[in-house]
Design a protein around this motif. Sequence first.
Motif, PDB file in Angstrom:
ATOM      1  N   THR A 223     -15.114  -0.927   6.589  1.00  0.00           N
ATOM      2  CA  THR A 223     -15.010  -2.106   7.454  1.00  0.00           C
ATOM      3  C   THR A 223     -14.868  -1.724   8.926  1.00  0.00           C
ATOM      4  OG1 THR A 223     -12.609  -2.175   7.086  1.00  0.00           O
ATOM      5  CG2 THR A 223     -13.998  -3.543   5.646  1.00  0.00           C
TER       6      THR A 223
ATOM      7  N   ASP B 107      -4.671   1.554  -1.434  1.00  0.00           N
ATOM      8  CA  ASP B 107      -4.497   0.129  -1.716  1.00  0.00           C
ATOM      9  C   ASP B 107      -3.711  -0.051  -3.016  1.00  0.00           C
ATOM     10  OD1 ASP B 107      -5.516  -2.791  -1.160  1.00  0.00           O
ATOM     11  OD2 ASP B 107      -5.894  -2.415  -3.289  1.00  0.00           O
TER      12      ASP B 107
ATOM     13  N   ASP C 182     -12.481  -1.930   2.494  1.00  0.00           N
ATOM     14  CA  ASP C 182     -12.007  -3.135   1.819  1.00  0.00           C
ATOM     15  C   ASP C 182     -13.058  -3.551   0.794  1.00  0.00           C
ATOM     16  OD1 ASP C 182     -10.405  -5.268   1.118  1.00  0.00           O
ATOM     17  OD2 ASP C 182     -10.099  -5.947   3.179  1.00  0.00           O
TER      18      ASP C 182
ATOM     19  N   SER D  46     -11.553   2.674   7.770  1.00  0.00           N
ATOM     20  CA  SER D  46     -10.901   1.697   6.898  1.00  0.00           C
ATOM     21  C   SER D  46     -11.905   1.090   5.925  1.00  0.00           C
ATOM     22  CB  SER D  46     -10.245   0.581   7.724  1.00  0.00           C
ATOM     23  OG  SER D  46      -9.222   1.111   8.544  1.00  0.00           O
TER      24      SER D  46
ATOM     25  N   HIS E 181      -7.545   2.657   1.413  1.00  0.00           N
ATOM     26  CA  HIS E 181      -7.639   1.542   2.359  1.00  0.00           C
ATOM     27  C   HIS E 181      -7.932   2.075   3.756  1.00  0.00           C
ATOM     28  CE1 HIS E 181      -6.154  -1.566   5.168  1.00  0.00           C
ATOM     29  NE2 HIS E 181      -6.616  -2.395   4.271  1.00  0.00           N
ATOM     30  N   THR E 182      -7.310   3.213   4.089  1.00  0.00           N
ATOM     31  CA  THR E 182      -7.554   3.866   5.376  1.00  0.00           C
ATOM     32  C   THR E 182      -7.415   5.375   5.192  1.00  0.00           C
ATOM     33  OG1 THR E 182      -6.635   1.985   6.607  1.00  0.00           O
ATOM     34  CG2 THR E 182      -6.837   4.064   7.805  1.00  0.00           C
TER      35      THR E 182
ATOM     36  N   TRP F 164     -16.393  -1.387  -2.846  1.00  0.00           N
ATOM     37  CA  TRP F 164     -15.378  -0.971  -1.875  1.00  0.00           C
ATOM     38  C   TRP F 164     -16.099  -0.255  -0.744  1.00  0.00           C
ATOM     39  CZ3 TRP F 164     -10.672  -2.866  -2.195  1.00  0.00           C
ATOM     40  CH2 TRP F 164      -9.625  -2.298  -1.467  1.00  0.00           C
TER      41      TRP F 164
ATOM     42  N   ASP G 164       0.856  -1.179   0.000  1.00  0.00           N
ATOM     43  CA  ASP G 164       0.000   0.000   0.000  1.00  0.00           C
ATOM     44  C   ASP G 164       0.896   1.233   0.000  1.00  0.00           C
ATOM     45  OD1 ASP G 164      -2.331  -1.525   0.093  1.00  0.00           O
ATOM     46  OD2 ASP G 164      -2.358  -1.554   2.273  1.00  0.00           O
TER      47      ASP G 164
END
Length: 230
Positions: free
Chosen positions: A183, A149, A174, A172, A156-157, A180, A128
């Motif tokens: 999470t 990502d 995923d 975050s 991703h975060t 997408w 990443d």
Amino acid sequence: MIAALLLGVLVLVAPAKAPVPVRELPPEVVLLRYAAALAELSAPKAVSFDYTLEQTGRRARVETHRIFRSGLDERDEILSSEGRPLTAPIIRIFRGRRDRYTVAALAPRLEQYDFTYAGPHRDGHHIDYVFRLDAKKPGPFTLTEVVIDGLKFLPHTVRFTTSANGGSGSVSFDGFERWWVATAARARAKVEGGISTEHLTFHAYRFPTSLPPSTFAVPRPLPTLKPSAF
């Protein structure tokens, strides 16, 4: 015959090939792919998911919710509280409610932030890319970092701060099926008497093609029944 057996033994004991290391891309290439991925981003027409809320501080609570969303309509069912399932869920209906935890809502844009490359983050054979963020027009909610990502080139975060109550946190994301989605989310802020924290865990995503209008109908209270005469 003996030669064939020896060849088989050699094949068995031959060391496995080392995996090919993932090549790190230049930051400018990562940002080009990131911008392209955001431009192609789409959202499901309907979604359902569960989330767990854990809150500490002035008001401590633990709850499990089930959410149904279609457009700006949302049905929120509280399934459990303080670790105990509710006999009947508490149902709330919202109209015109924006989802705060989508990539579209939280992804930093190149026209809004200056991106400074901080380096790669490797996890096994996955890589990443971490960028520090500097808002061109700071506001009450400001993103401070994005981890992109290395396969999808989507966030991703993201990390953020708030001007009110010295707040900070992260969200975050995923992939689930072709989408997408969030999470986890964490937040921390100063409140009277100490620090308040909040942790959301999103799971059990489902993506129906549509949801019936009754999903977002305000639930009617049960009728009051008169006692039977004896």
